[in-house]
Design an enzyme around this catalytic site. Structure first.
Site, short mmCIF file in Angstrom:
data_model
loop_
_atom_site.label_atom_id
_atom_site.label_comp_id
_atom_site.label_asym_id
_atom_site.label_seq_id
_atom_site.Cartn_x
_atom_site.Cartn_y
_atom_site.Cartn_z
N LYS A 401 0.76 -1.16 0.08
CA LYS A 401 -0.10 -0.10 0.17
C LYS A 401 0.82 1.25 -0.02
O LYS A 401 1.91 1.55 0.79
CB LYS A 401 -1.15 -0.05 1.26
N THR A 432 -6.64 9.61 8.83
CA THR A 432 -6.44 8.36 7.95
C THR A 432 -6.55 7.20 9.01
O THR A 432 -5.55 6.24 8.82
CB THR A 432 -5.15 8.46 7.16
N GLY A 434 -6.95 3.90 10.79
CA GLY A 434 -7.82 2.83 10.23
C GLY A 434 -7.96 2.58 8.73
O GLY A 434 -8.79 1.56 8.49
N THR A 435 -7.07 3.40 8.05
CA THR A 435 -7.25 2.95 6.47
C THR A 435 -6.81 1.59 6.01
O THR A 435 -7.42 1.04 5.40
CB THR A 435 -6.20 3.85 5.71
N GLY A 436 -5.82 1.08 6.72
CA GLY A 436 -5.40 -0.26 6.34
C GLY A 436 -6.33 -1.40 6.72
O GLY A 436 -6.58 -2.29 5.95
N CYS A 437 -6.97 -1.13 8.01
CA CYS A 437 -8.19 -2.10 8.33
C CYS A 437 -9.35 -2.22 7.41
O CYS A 437 -9.81 -2.96 7.09
CB CYS A 437 -8.64 -1.73 9.75
N1 LIG Z 1 -4.30 10.41 1.83
C1 LIG Z 1 -4.83 9.12 1.34
N2 LIG Z 1 -5.41 9.48 -0.11
C2 LIG Z 1 -5.83 8.59 -0.74
N3 LIG Z 1 -5.69 7.29 -0.24
C3 LIG Z 1 -4.99 7.03 0.77
C4 LIG Z 1 -4.43 8.29 1.73
N4 LIG Z 1 -3.88 7.46 2.63
C5 LIG Z 1 -3.92 6.25 2.52
N5 LIG Z 1 -4.61 5.69 1.31
C6 LIG Z 1 -4.98 4.44 1.03
O1 LIG Z 1 -5.47 3.96 1.83
C7 LIG Z 1 -5.10 2.47 1.83
C8 LIG Z 1 -4.40 2.13 3.02
O2 LIG Z 1 -3.18 2.45 3.02
P1 LIG Z 1 -2.08 2.86 4.16
O3 LIG Z 1 -0.68 2.86 3.74
O4 LIG Z 1 -2.58 4.17 4.90
O5 LIG Z 1 -2.27 1.59 5.23
P2 LIG Z 1 -1.95 1.64 6.85
O6 LIG Z 1 -0.85 2.38 6.96
O7 LIG Z 1 -1.86 -0.10 6.77
O8 LIG Z 1 -3.07 2.06 7.38
P3 LIG Z 1 -3.34 2.25 9.16
O9 LIG Z 1 -3.38 3.66 9.20
O10 LIG Z 1 -4.55 1.55 9.36
O11 LIG Z 1 -2.25 1.57 9.66
C9 LIG Z 1 -4.37 2.41 0.53
O12 LIG Z 1 -5.43 1.82 -0.60
C10 LIG Z 1 -3.61 3.72 0.40
O13 LIG Z 1 -3.30 4.02 -1.20
C1 LIG Z 2 -7.15 -2.73 17.19
C2 LIG Z 2 -6.26 -1.84 16.05
N1 LIG Z 2 -5.80 -2.71 14.80
C3 LIG Z 2 -5.42 -2.09 13.87
C4 LIG Z 2 -4.77 -0.69 13.94
C5 LIG Z 2 -4.17 -0.42 12.97
O1 LIG Z 2 -4.53 0.93 12.54
C6 LIG Z 2 -5.38 -0.02 15.23
N2 LIG Z 2 -4.95 1.31 15.31
N3 LIG Z 2 -6.06 -0.70 16.27
#
Ligand SMILES: Nc1ncnc2c1ncn2[C@@H]1O[C@H](COP(=O)(O)OP(=O)(O)OP(=O)(O)O)[C@@H](O)[C@H]1O
Ligand SMILES: Cc1ncc(CO)c(N)n1
Length: 493
Positions: A401, A432, A434-437
Site C-alpha cells: 500500500k 487516516t 484505520g485506512t489499512g483495516c
Molecule cells: N491520503 C490518502 N489519499 C488517498 N488514499 C490513501 C491516503 N492515505 C492512505 N490511502 C490509501 O489507503 C489504503 C491504506 O493504506 P495505508 O498505507 O494508509 O495503510 P496502513 O498504514 O496500513 O493504514 P493504518 O493507518 O490503518 O495503519 C491504501 O489503499 C492507500 O493507498
Molecule cells: C485494534 C487496532 N488494530 C489495528 C490498528 C491499525 O490501524 C489499530 N490502530 N488498532
C-alpha cells in the site's frame, strides 16, 4: 419506474456507445477532431451540417468548405483513423459500468453487446478498458445485416445465443429508436441517459421499462437478493474509538454488502491521539470464538488484523488450517497510525512463518514492507522488489500500500506472476486512522462475493478513496473515516 430485481435478469444485452462507453462525444465531434488534426479549427455548426450527410457527401463538403488539398477518399480514411485511434487509445467506460458488469458476472448472468459500431473498434475498446472479460459475445449491426431502428434482429440473435427468452432479457440502451425496437420485440428495456441524446429523453422514457439518469443510479437501485448475505469473519483487535480494528472491519463489511462477524484478539484503549492500554485475550478464548463462528456460520472470507503475540498467532494458524478457511486476507498490522506499536518483536517471525502461507493476500504498508524484507522502500522499483521478495519467501500475493508515500496513493499488487498498479489520487485528509483495516476488510468482502483478487482490490480502493474523500473530522488527532459514506437509506435521515 420499478426497481430492478437482479434475479429477474436472465440475460443482458448492452448497447456500447453511450451506455458502456463514453464515446458519443467522439461521434458528435469526429469531423471537428479530424480537422483539428489537420491544424484547422472547425466552424461551430460543422457537426450539425455533417449530421444529415453520408460519409462521402460529408468528406466532399469538408474538402470544399475548408479547402483541404486531399481527395474525399483520403478525408474518409483520415476520419476513420481518428475514430480508430479514439476507440483503441482514448475512450473510457461510463461511470458505474465495470461495477455493473462485475455484479452481473457474480450472478452468472450472461452478457452480450449489441452495437452498430464495427467489431474492430468494439474489441479494441473493450479489451483496453478491461471490460472484455465480462462480455460473452459481441453482435454488430453490419454482421447481423440490419440496423437497430429497423429490426429487433440483433437483440433476438443475442438472446438466442444466451438461451434466454426476450421477456427475461434486459436490453440497456440510450437511444430511443433502439429502445423502441427492443420493447416492440418483447425485451425488458432499461433506458440510460446520455448527454448526446439529452433532447430525446421523453421519447426514451416512453419506450423503456426502467429509466436511470446514470449507471451509478441504477446500481444503487438494483435489488439484490435481501435473503442472501455472504458471511465474512474478522480476527482483529478492538479499537475503543471505533475507527480501526474490529469496529472498522464490521462497518466496512456492512457497507460492502456482506455479513460481518468477529473474533477479537485484544482489547485496546485508544483514540485518535494514541493507544493507552492493550489487553490480549486468552488464547483459548480466541480459539473458542473462531470455533463458534466456523462451526455455525462458515465465513466465505477471513480478514486478519492486529495479533500481538505468538500464542494467539498459533491459535489462528491452527484453526484456519483445521477449517480449511478460504479467502484469507492478512493485514500485517505492526504500528498504529498514531505511532503505537501493536505487535511484539517475537510475533513477527511467527506471523510470517505460520499465517502468511495460509493467506491469499497480505496487505503491508510501506514501513511494514520494509520491516518484512529489510529492503528500504523509496521508489516504485523498491516496491516491486520487496513484493517479489515476500512472494518468494511465503508464496502469498502481496498488495504493497502506498498510503505512506509522499506524492500519491498508488498500491501495487504482485500475485506471483503479474504486477498490477491501482492508482489513487492522494486525498488531502489528515484523518487516516484505520485506512489499512478498512482496505483489507473491503478486499475480504469482495473476495467473499466471489470477485477475483484484482477486481476485489480495485473496488476496495475505490471504496477507501470515497471513505477518505467524505472528509469526516472527529477527534483531535488523526481521525476515522466515514465508512458509511455511500449508504443511502431512509433510516439515515
Ligand atoms: N491520503 C490518502 N489519499 C488517498 N488514499 C490513501 C491516503 N492515505 C492512505 N490511502 C490509501 O489507503 C489504503 C491504506 O493504506 P495505508 O498505507 O494508509 O495503510 P496502513 O498504514 O496500513 O493504514 P493504518 O493507518 O490503518 O495503519 C491504501 O489503499 C492507500 O493507498
Ligand atoms: C485494534 C487496532 N488494530 C489495528 C490498528 C491499525 O490501524 C489499530 N490502530 N488498532
Amino acid at each position: 419506474m420499478k426497481k430492478i430485481v437482479i434475479s429477474d435478469i436472465k440475460g443482458a444485452i448492452f448497447d456500447m456507445d453511450g451506455v458502456l462507453l463514453d464515446s458519443m462525444p467522439m461521434w458528435d465531434h469526429a469531423g471537428e477532431m479530424y480537422l483539428a488534426g489537420q491544424g484547422i479549427q472547425a466552424e461551430p455548426d460543422l457537426e450539425k451540417v455533417l449530421f444529415t450527410m453520408t460519409m462521402m457527401k460529408g468528406a466532399e463538403y469538408m474538402q470544399e468548405h475548408y479547402g483541404l488539398e486531399l481527395s474525399a477518399k483520403e478525408i474518409i480514411d483520415g476520419i476513420n483513423e481518428t475514430v480508430r485511434d479514439f476507440y483503441a487509445n482514448k475512450v473510457e467506460p461510463k461511470s458505474g459500468v465495470p461495477e455493473l458488469l462485475r455484479f452481473l458476472k457474480r450472478y452468472d448472468i450472461p452478457v452480450t453487446v449489441a452495437t452498430s459500431t464495427d467489431r474492430c473498434h468494439v474489441e479494441a475498446a473493450l479489451v483496453r478498458t478491461g471490460l472484455m472479460k465480462y462480455v460473452d459475445r459481441i453482435f454488430t449491426c453490419s454482421e447481423v445485416g440490419v440496423g437497430k431502428a429497423a429490426s429487433p434482429k440483433i437483440y433476438e440473435m443475442a438472446a438466442e445465443f444466451m438461451g434466454t427468452p426476450a421477456s427475461d432479457t434486459f436490453v440497456f440502451e440510450d437511444a430511443y429508436h433502439a429502445a423502441e425496437t427492443a420493447q416492440n420485440g418483447g425485451f425488458v428495456v432499461v433506458g440510460l441517459f446520455d448527454e448526446s441524446s439529452r433532447d430525446r429523453q421523453g421519447d426514451l422514457i416512453a419506450h423503456c421499462d426502467h429509466y436511470f439518469k446514470s449507471m451509478d443510479d441504477m446500481l444503487c437501485s438494483i435489488n439484490s437478493d435481501r435473503s442472501r448475505l455472504v458471511p465474512v469473519l474478522t480476527i482483529a483487535g478492538s479499537d475503543s474509538s471505533g475507527g480501526a480494528g474490529v469496529q472498522a472491519d464490521l462497518k466496512t463489511m456492512q457497507a460492502n454488502g456482506v455479513f460481518g462477524m468477529s473474533a477479537i484478539t485484544a482489547l485496546t484503549a485508544q483514540n485518535t491521539t494514541g493507544v493507552t492500554a492493550i489487553m490480549n485475550v486468552i488464547p483459548d478464548v480466541l480459539g473458542a470464538q473462531i470455533d463458534a463462528v466456523f462451526t455455525d456460520i462458515r465465513p466465505k472470507a477471513v480478514k486478519i488484523g492486529m495479533v500481538s503475540v505468538p500464542e494467539l498467532i498459533d491459535v489462528i494458524a491452527d484453526r484456519l488450517a483445521r477449517y480449511n478457511a478460504e479467502n484469507v486476507v492478512l493485514d500485517p498490522v505492526m504500528v498504529a497510525t498514531s505511532g503505537a506499536k501493536l505487535i511484539s518483536d517475537d510475533a513477527v517471525e511467527v506471523m510470517t512463518g505460520k499465517l502468511f502461507p495460509l493467506a491469499k493476500l497480505i496487505t503491508p504498508n510501506i514501513p511494514e514492507t520494509e520491516a518484512l524484507t529489510g529492503i528500504s522502500v523509496k521508489s516504485v522499483a523498491d516496491m516491486e522488489n520487496a513484493a517479489r521478495c515476500i512472494y518468494g519467501k511465503y508464496g502469498c500475493a502481496v498488495l504493497v500500500k502506498g498510503g505512506h508515500s509522499i506524492n500519491d496513493a498508488n498500491d501495487m499488487l504482485f500475485d506471483g506472476e503479474n504486477i498490477t498498479w491501482f492508482s489513487g489520487k492522494r486525498i488531502d485528509n489528515p484523518n487516516t486512522h484505520g485506512t489499512g483495516c478498512t482496505l483489507s476488510s473491503a478486499i475480504a468482502s469482495n473476495l467473499a462475493k466471489e470477485y477475483d483478487v484484482s477486481d476485489s482490490v480495485r473496488m476496495a480502493k475505490q471504496y477507501i478513496s470515497g471513505a477518505l474523500a467524505a472528509m469526516l473530522d472527529l477527534g483531535s488527532g488523526s481521525g476515522p473515516l466515514n465508512h458509511g459514506f455511500d449508504i443511502r437509506s431512509r433510516y439515515m435521515l
